[in-house]
Design a protein around this motif. Structure first.
Motif, PDB file in Angstrom:
ATOM      1  N   SER A   9      46.782 -36.362 -16.144  1.00 44.38           N
ATOM      2  CA  SER A   9      47.690 -35.267 -16.500  1.00 44.38           C
ATOM      3  C   SER A   9      47.313 -33.932 -15.848  1.00 44.38           C
ATOM      4  O   SER A   9      48.193 -33.111 -15.571  1.00 44.38           O
ATOM      5  CB  SER A   9      47.756 -35.109 -18.017  1.00 44.38           C
ATOM      6  N   LEU A  25      48.812 -34.211 -12.399  1.00 38.78           N
ATOM      7  CA  LEU A  25      50.257 -34.436 -12.528  1.00 38.78           C
ATOM      8  C   LEU A  25      50.987 -33.162 -12.933  1.00 38.78           C
ATOM      9  O   LEU A  25      52.047 -32.848 -12.384  1.00 38.78           O
ATOM     10  CB  LEU A  25      50.548 -35.538 -13.548  1.00 38.78           C
ATOM     11  N   GLN A  26      50.423 -32.429 -13.877  1.00 35.80           N
ATOM     12  CA  GLN A  26      51.074 -31.188 -14.323  1.00 35.80           C
ATOM     13  C   GLN A  26      51.067 -30.130 -13.227  1.00 35.80           C
ATOM     14  O   GLN A  26      52.058 -29.443 -13.009  1.00 35.80           O
ATOM     15  CB  GLN A  26      50.400 -30.664 -15.593  1.00 35.80           C
ATOM     16  N   GLU A  44      53.591 -31.486 -10.281  1.00 36.51           N
ATOM     17  CA  GLU A  44      54.792 -32.209 -10.703  1.00 36.51           C
ATOM     18  C   GLU A  44      55.890 -32.095  -9.635  1.00 36.51           C
ATOM     19  O   GLU A  44      56.217 -31.004  -9.182  1.00 36.51           O
ATOM     20  CB  GLU A  44      55.308 -31.660 -12.025  1.00 36.51           C
ATOM     21  N   ASP A  67      54.038 -40.566 -11.119  1.00 39.10           N
ATOM     22  CA  ASP A  67      54.098 -40.193 -12.529  1.00 39.10           C
ATOM     23  C   ASP A  67      52.853 -40.764 -13.211  1.00 39.10           C
ATOM     24  O   ASP A  67      51.936 -41.232 -12.537  1.00 39.10           O
ATOM     25  CB  ASP A  67      55.408 -40.655 -13.185  1.00 39.10           C
ATOM     26  N   ALA A  68      52.829 -40.765 -14.531  1.00 37.28           N
ATOM     27  CA  ALA A  68      51.630 -41.186 -15.263  1.00 37.28           C
ATOM     28  C   ALA A  68      51.397 -42.693 -15.236  1.00 37.28           C
ATOM     29  O   ALA A  68      50.305 -43.151 -15.551  1.00 37.28           O
ATOM     30  CB  ALA A  68      51.713 -40.705 -16.713  1.00 37.28           C
ATOM     31  N   GLY A  87      56.769 -44.320 -10.674  1.00 39.94           N
ATOM     32  CA  GLY A  87      57.542 -43.104 -10.435  1.00 39.94           C
ATOM     33  C   GLY A  87      58.844 -43.377  -9.691  1.00 39.94           C
ATOM     34  O   GLY A  87      59.027 -44.457  -9.110  1.00 39.94           O
TER      35      GLY A  87
END
Length: 189
Positions: free
Chosen positions: A95, A98-99, A102, A141-142, A147
């Motif tokens: 995360s 990813l954050q 994004e 994505d996570a 994704g």
């Protein structure tokens, strides 16, 4: 021109294909950093040969994934990275990264996702008796290879194909498709 970081864990053949595409004008980008989770991986030698700065550390040397990714994030900041390109990076992104990135992080995977996600996609395709496989480029994505898909290209699996011959076919597609898709992405944003 986008400042990008390439993340790799192995030989770095896609890293090299990206560098070649930049040199011959097929990709308008600047590789400002190579990140590897394997300090002895050959991709680092490739980065040295190209005079690209690199950051190579093992995740297990950190108390947590967050600490590991914060250290990477700091390096990305130092090199003014705008976009992350995963090229054989064998870790799930957490995360923290990813954050921060994004919509600005892509991966290449050696199958036609959603078929054969994760490790050894080529071996999985052969074991399943699949008639075709291919290459997928997708946003990260996570999940593991979950994704949104940006582009795919398929290839037939011949009866005489071995893991090595199929891998060679897949690499040939990867090394052309990835720079072309990246160039389109970078010219849109």
């Amino acid at each position: 021109m986008k400042n990008i970081a390439v993340f790799a864990s192995g030989s770095g053949s896609n890293f090299q294909a990206i560098m070649e595409a930049i040199k011959d004008g097929r990709l308008k980008a600047n590789v400002a950093l190579l990140v590897s989770d394997q300090p002895s991986a050959y991709c680092i030698e490739r980065a040295k040969q190209e005079n690209i700065p690199y950051f190579a550390v093992r995740a297990k040397d950190y108390p947590s994934k967050v600490d590991y990714e914060k250290d990477i994030l700091e390096q990305l900041g130092k090199h003014n990275i705008e976009f992350i390109v995963l090229a054989g990076y064998m870790r799930l992104i957490g995360s923290t990264l990813l954050q921060a990135f994004e919509g600005r992080m892509v991966n290449i995977h050696p199958s036609l996702l959603p078929a054969f996600p994760g490790k050894d996609a080529i071996g999985q395709a052969l074991e399943a008796g699949a008639e075709k496989t291919g290459v997928t480029i997708h946003f990260v994505d996570a999940g593991m290879d979950t994704g949104p898909i940006i582009s795919q290209e398929s290839i037939n699996i011949d009866q005489e194909d071995t893991k090595e011959s199929l891998q060679e076919k897949v690499h040939k597609i990867e090394h052309q498709l990835y720079p072309a898709v990246l160039n389109k992405l970078f010219n849109q944003s």
